[in-house]
Scaffold this active site. Structure first.
Site, PDB file in Angstrom:
ATOM      1  N   LYS A  33       0.835  -1.209   0.000  1.00  0.00           N
ATOM      2  CA  LYS A  33       0.000   0.000   0.000  1.00  0.00           C
ATOM      3  C   LYS A  33       0.867   1.256   0.000  1.00  0.00           C
ATOM      4  O   LYS A  33       0.609   2.197  -0.744  1.00  0.00           O
ATOM      5  CB  LYS A  33      -0.925   0.022   1.239  1.00  0.00           C
ATOM      6  CG  LYS A  33      -1.917  -1.134   1.285  1.00  0.00           C
ATOM      7  CD  LYS A  33      -2.900  -1.008   2.452  1.00  0.00           C
ATOM      8  CE  LYS A  33      -2.271  -1.094   3.817  1.00  0.00           C
ATOM      9  NZ  LYS A  33      -1.721  -2.416   4.167  1.00  0.00           N
ATOM     10  N   ARG A 108      -9.330   0.704   8.889  1.00  0.00           N
ATOM     11  CA  ARG A 108      -8.917  -0.667   9.186  1.00  0.00           C
ATOM     12  C   ARG A 108      -9.962  -1.417   9.998  1.00  0.00           C
ATOM     13  O   ARG A 108      -9.768  -2.591  10.304  1.00  0.00           O
ATOM     14  CB  ARG A 108      -7.636  -0.625   9.995  1.00  0.00           C
ATOM     15  CG  ARG A 108      -6.392  -1.085   9.224  1.00  0.00           C
ATOM     16  CD  ARG A 108      -5.262  -1.000  10.200  1.00  0.00           C
ATOM     17  NE  ARG A 108      -4.041  -1.616   9.885  1.00  0.00           N
ATOM     18  CZ  ARG A 108      -2.997  -1.031   9.309  1.00  0.00           C
ATOM     19  NH1 ARG A 108      -3.099   0.172   8.806  1.00  0.00           N
ATOM     20  NH2 ARG A 108      -1.861  -1.673   9.197  1.00  0.00           N
ATOM     21  N   ARG A 148      11.704  -6.395   4.778  1.00  0.00           N
ATOM     22  CA  ARG A 148      11.560  -4.956   4.512  1.00  0.00           C
ATOM     23  C   ARG A 148      12.563  -4.130   5.317  1.00  0.00           C
ATOM     24  O   ARG A 148      12.754  -4.336   6.509  1.00  0.00           O
ATOM     25  CB  ARG A 148      10.137  -4.522   4.866  1.00  0.00           C
ATOM     26  CG  ARG A 148       9.879  -3.049   4.672  1.00  0.00           C
ATOM     27  CD  ARG A 148       8.425  -2.741   4.503  1.00  0.00           C
ATOM     28  NE  ARG A 148       7.613  -3.035   5.667  1.00  0.00           N
ATOM     29  CZ  ARG A 148       6.290  -2.893   5.687  1.00  0.00           C
ATOM     30  NH1 ARG A 148       5.653  -2.490   4.610  1.00  0.00           N
ATOM     31  NH2 ARG A 148       5.610  -3.163   6.781  1.00  0.00           N
ATOM     32  N   ARG A 181      11.509  -1.852  10.694  1.00  0.00           N
ATOM     33  CA  ARG A 181      10.448  -1.479  11.620  1.00  0.00           C
ATOM     34  C   ARG A 181      10.352  -2.499  12.748  1.00  0.00           C
ATOM     35  O   ARG A 181      10.465  -3.698  12.505  1.00  0.00           O
ATOM     36  CB  ARG A 181       9.110  -1.412  10.882  1.00  0.00           C
ATOM     37  CG  ARG A 181       8.875  -0.090  10.216  1.00  0.00           C
ATOM     38  CD  ARG A 181       7.680  -0.105   9.322  1.00  0.00           C
ATOM     39  NE  ARG A 181       6.489  -0.723   9.907  1.00  0.00           N
ATOM     40  CZ  ARG A 181       5.307  -0.741   9.306  1.00  0.00           C
ATOM     41  NH1 ARG A 181       5.173  -0.167   8.122  1.00  0.00           N
ATOM     42  NH2 ARG A 181       4.281  -1.332   9.864  1.00  0.00           N
ATOM     43  N   ARG A 192      -0.517  -9.245  13.317  1.00  0.00           N
ATOM     44  CA  ARG A 192      -1.104  -8.238  12.414  1.00  0.00           C
ATOM     45  C   ARG A 192      -2.035  -8.898  11.397  1.00  0.00           C
ATOM     46  O   ARG A 192      -3.075  -8.349  11.039  1.00  0.00           O
ATOM     47  CB  ARG A 192       0.008  -7.453  11.706  1.00  0.00           C
ATOM     48  CG  ARG A 192       0.705  -6.487  12.666  1.00  0.00           C
ATOM     49  CD  ARG A 192       2.064  -6.066  12.164  1.00  0.00           C
ATOM     50  NE  ARG A 192       2.007  -5.137  11.062  1.00  0.00           N
ATOM     51  CZ  ARG A 192       3.036  -4.877  10.259  1.00  0.00           C
ATOM     52  NH1 ARG A 192       4.203  -5.481  10.446  1.00  0.00           N
ATOM     53  NH2 ARG A 192       2.919  -4.019   9.282  1.00  0.00           N
TER      54      ARG A 192
END
Ligand code: AMP
Length: 238
Positions: A33, A108, A148, A181, A192
């Site tokens: 996203k 969300r 990531r 992160r 998540r």
């Protein structure tokens, strides 16, 4: 010219023709996203509003919201609707949102979706939202999340498996040491994903039922996905 470059060029031609208005990018953690929002920002000159980024900025600044959000985010759970809605409300008052904006990671929950729908309904001059859901399979998402890395200076996003920097651990543009992160671990990813399935999947259904909704395959080159989103928004705004 590669097919992905051609696809983005076609997307650019399409993108210039429309008034983008409010766009929601929906999808599980790691579908891209944020990456796609940045492509659309370049194309349309409207802002990306990432609730994850806004919350991380609050954490970094040590605001009251940041202190509450830090623990919750660290567990991979969702920050309460009232706090996130208020943060979005303040951001949407900025003048750069007048031609449209890309909401990345919001809404969300159904509570957030209903709040946003209600807010937009009071703004007669606003176009209705267009929602685009990006789809990527679970194993691919796990690799994307755990691999990531971000540049803390220019925010370029890398992936150690799929899109590594030229020099291991350092940004190609800034030379800064890349960071991971805190919630991009496998354990937090699983939480998540649980939160996504329980709370956010119904939001996708909510916008699918409203119409002005499109799904795009997120397991393709960045420019091809961006062109797909632009084509979908163009069609839905037509
Ligand atoms: P993201 O960067 O979008 O993956 O968000 C990182 C974390 O911030 C999430 O796992 C949540 O803890 C929190 N967060 C971001 N957006 C929202 C939202 N719309 N509602 C509740 N929590 C959020």
């Amino acid at each position: 010219m590669s097919s992905s470059v051609t696809a983005l060029e076609q997307g650019r031609d399409l993108g210039r023709k429309i008034q983008p208005g409010p766009i929601l990018l929906l999808g599980a953690p790691g579908v891209g996203k944020g990456t796609q929002a940045k492509e659309l920002v370049k194309l349309w000159g409207i802002p990306q509003i990432s609730t994850g980024d806004l919350l991380r900025a609050n954490v970094a600044q040590g605001t009251q919201l940041g202190r509450v959000a830090k623990e919750i985010m660290g567990r991979g759970e969702l920050v309460p609707d009232s706090l996130v809605n208020e943060m979005v409300a303040v951001r949407l008052l900025e003048p750069d949102t007048v031609r449209g904006y890309i909401l990345d990671g919001f809404p969300r929950t159904l509570g957030q979706a209903n709040w946003l729908d209600g807010r937009l309904a009071t703004q007669v001059e606003s176009l209705p939202v267009v929602a685009v859901s990006i789809q990527v399979n679970y194993n691919q998402l796990l690799r994307r999340i755990t691999g990531r890395r971000n540049c803390p200076v220019c925010q370029t996003i890398y992936n150690v498996y799929m899109n590594p920097p030229k020099r291991d651990g350092f940004c190609d543009v800034e030379g800064a040491a890349l960071v991971q992160r805190a919630d991009d671990t496998e354990e937090v990813f699983k939480e998540r994903m649980r939160a996504y399935a329980a709370l956010t999947a119904p939001v996708v259904d909510h916008y699918r039922e409203q119409g002005r909704f499109a799904e795009v395959d997120g397991d393709r080159p960045i420019a091809v996905i961006a062109a797909g989103i632009v084509a979908a928004v163009e069609k839905l705004r037509g």
